[in-house]
Write an enzyme that holds these catalytic residues in place. Structure first.
Site, short mmCIF file in Angstrom:
data_model
loop_
_atom_site.label_atom_id
_atom_site.label_comp_id
_atom_site.label_asym_id
_atom_site.label_seq_id
_atom_site.Cartn_x
_atom_site.Cartn_y
_atom_site.Cartn_z
N LEU A 71 0.85 -1.19 0.00
CA LEU A 71 0.00 0.00 0.00
C LEU A 71 0.89 1.24 0.00
O LEU A 71 1.79 1.36 0.82
CB LEU A 71 -0.90 0.02 1.25
CG LEU A 71 -1.68 1.33 1.49
CD1 LEU A 71 -2.72 1.57 0.39
CD2 LEU A 71 -2.35 1.32 2.87
N CYS B 68 12.51 26.71 0.26
CA CYS B 68 12.60 25.33 0.74
C CYS B 68 14.01 24.78 0.56
O CYS B 68 14.55 24.12 1.45
CB CYS B 68 11.59 24.44 0.02
SG CYS B 68 9.88 24.70 0.55
#
Length: 391
Positions: free
Chosen positions: A171, A358
C-alpha cells in the site's frame, strides 16, 4: 528621514549573514556588512511595520509576491543568509514563534488542502518535475545524476528497503502520480495499491496503469487513508504525505498503519522532519500547503514505540532534498515562457519563492528529510546487515 526609513535602516543592519546592498523606495542605496555584496534587496515600497513585527515570514513573502520587494541575485542565497544569521531579530524576537501555525485536519479538510496544492494541474507540474512526475525528495548517487535518474534511484532505494517478494501486497499512502506502485509491480511482481486525495494524480495514475498493462498488479483509489477498510498489506509505504496530516492526526496515522499492516509487516515513512515541534511557515501555510505540519524526529519515533513498531533503520536525505529543490527551481525558471501563459506574475513569484526558500531551509538544516523503516511487532526474517538496501 521618515520613520519608516529609520525603522528599515535599523532592521536591515543585522538581518543577513552576508554582505548585501539595499535599495530603498526613495532611491537611496546602502551597503550592509563587510565585503562585496552577495545580493541586492530593492524595496519598491515600504511594508507596514506592524506586519513585519507580527509575522515577518508572511510580510516578506507577500512583499515579494506583490512586488513590494525585488531580489537581484539568488533568491535561495537571500533566504539562506536570513536563516544563517543567528543574531537577527528573527531568531531573538518572540514573533518568530508566529512563523508557525498548527491546524486541524479532518478528512474533508485534508481533501481540500491536498486539492489546493496538487490539483493546480498536471500540465503545470509536468513543466518542472521529471518525466516520472515524482514530487518528493530524490536520491542522488552522484553529482552527475540527472533529476530523472535521482528520482528513479529514490524509488529503487525505498523498494529495496522494503525487502519485497513476489506476491506480497503493498500500500502506498499518498501515491502521487504512481511511479512507486508501477515500479514495485513491474520489478517485484507485488500487488500494489496507491491511494491519493488528488483527482489529478488519480486520473494520471489510472491512465499509466492501463497504458502499461498492469491492471492485474496495480490499482489506484481516490480515498483518504482513514477510509480504507477491510484490507491489510505486507508492506505500507508513505512518501512525502505525513506532512499533510496535521499534528492532531499523527496518532491516527500511525494507528491506521498498524491496522493496515499484517503482523511482522514492514513500513517505510519518508517525510520532512524538524528537530523541534513546529507547524509550517505561516506564508507557506497560507499560499502553498494549507494545514501542513512538520513533525519532529522524536515525535515520530515516540509514536512508533507507542504502537509497538520496531524501528529498523533511520536515514537522513537532507542534502538530497536541497539538490532536488534546486533542480525544480531551475526547471521552473527554464519553463517560464510557458508558465507565463498559464499563470500570472504573482503566482510565478510565489512559486519561485517557495522552491528557493525550501532549498534554503534544507541546506541550512532548519528542516530535514528522513526515511524511517519499521516493522509491526518482531520480524526476524529481514537480512542481518544493511547491504540489501544498496545496489
Amino acid at each position: 528621514m521618515d520613520i519608516d526609513k529609520a525603522f528599515y535602516r535599523s532592521l536591515m543592519k543585522n538581518l543577513f549573514a552576508d554582505p548585501c546592498e539595499v535599495k530603498f523606495w526613495d532611491g537611496e542605496v546602502i551597503n550592509y556588512g563587510q565585503g562585496m555584496p552577495q545580493f541586492r534587496i530593492d524595496f519598491n515600497e515600504p511594508i507596514a511595520k506592524a506586519e513585519l513585527i507580527n509575522d515577518p515570514s508572511l510580510a516578506f513573502g507577500e512583499g515579494y509576491m506583490f512586488k513590494k520587494i525585488d531580489i537581484v541575485g539568488s533568491v535561495q542565497k537571500v533566504i539562506e543568509s536570513l536563516y544563517k544569521n543567528q543574531d537577527s531579530f528573527l531568531h531573538q524576537n518572540n514573533s518568530y514563534d508566529k512563523f508557525f501555525k498548527i491546524l486541524s485536519s479532518s478528512i474533508q479538510k485534508s481533501k481540500e488542502n491536498i486539492q489546493f496544492h496538487y490539483d493546480l494541474g498536471n500540465d503545470f507540474y509536468s513543466l518542472w518535475l521529471d518525466e516520472t512526475m515524482t514530487y518528493s525528495c530524490a536520491y542522488f548517487k552522484s553529482h552527475e545524476d540527472s533529476l530523472l535518474q535521482a528520482q528513479k534511484n529514490k524509488v529503487a532505494h525505498i523498494l529495496r528497503k522494503l525487502n519485497l517478494h513476489p506476491g506480497q501486497t503493498l500500500l502506498d499512502i499518498g501515491c502521487g502520480w504512481g511511479e512507486l506502485i508501477l515500479t514495485a509491480a513491474k520489478t517485484y511482481q507485488v500487488k500494489a495499491l496507491g491511494i491519493t486525495l488528488s483527482s489529478e494524480q488519480y486520473y494520471k495514475t489510472a491512465e499509466r496503469i492501463k497504458n502499461e498493462g498492469l491492471q492485474e498488479l496495480a490499482e489506484v483509489q481516490l480515498i483518504d487513508y482513514r477510509e480504507l477498510k477491510g484490507r491489510t498489506f505486507d508492506r505500507v509505504v508513505s512518501v512525502g504525505m505525513v506532512e499533510h496530516v496535521g499534528k492532531d492526526q499523527l496518532k491516527a496515522y500511525f494507528s491506521a498503519v498498524k491496522s493496515l499492516l499484517n503482523e511482522a509487516g514492514v513500513s517505510l515513512l519518508h517525510c520532512i522532519t524538524g528537530y523541534e515541534e513546529s507547524g509550517t511557515n505561516s506564508w507557506i501555510n497560507k499560499y502553498i500547503f494549507p494545514g501542513g505540519y512538520i513533525p519532529s524526529v522524536q515525535e515520530l519515533v515516540s509514536l512508533m514505540a507507542v504502537n509497538k513498531f520496531y524501528l529498523i533503520d533511520l536515514e537522513s536525505l537532507r542534502e538530497h532534498y536541497t539538490r532536488t529543490l534546486e533542480h525544480w527551481a531551475q526547471n521552473f525558471e527554464n519553463a517560464l515562457s510557458i508558465i507565463m501563459k498559464m499563470k500570472d506574475e504573482t503566482f510565478i513569484r510565489m512559486w519561485r519563492l517557495y522552491l528557493n526558500s525550501c532549498a534554503a531551509s534544507f541546506h541550512c538544516g532548519n528542516i530535514d528529510l528522513h526515511q524511517f523503516l519499521f516493522t509491526k511487532g518482531v520480524n526476524n526474517t529481514l537480512p542481518l546487515t544493511r547491504t540489501y538496501m544498496h545496489s
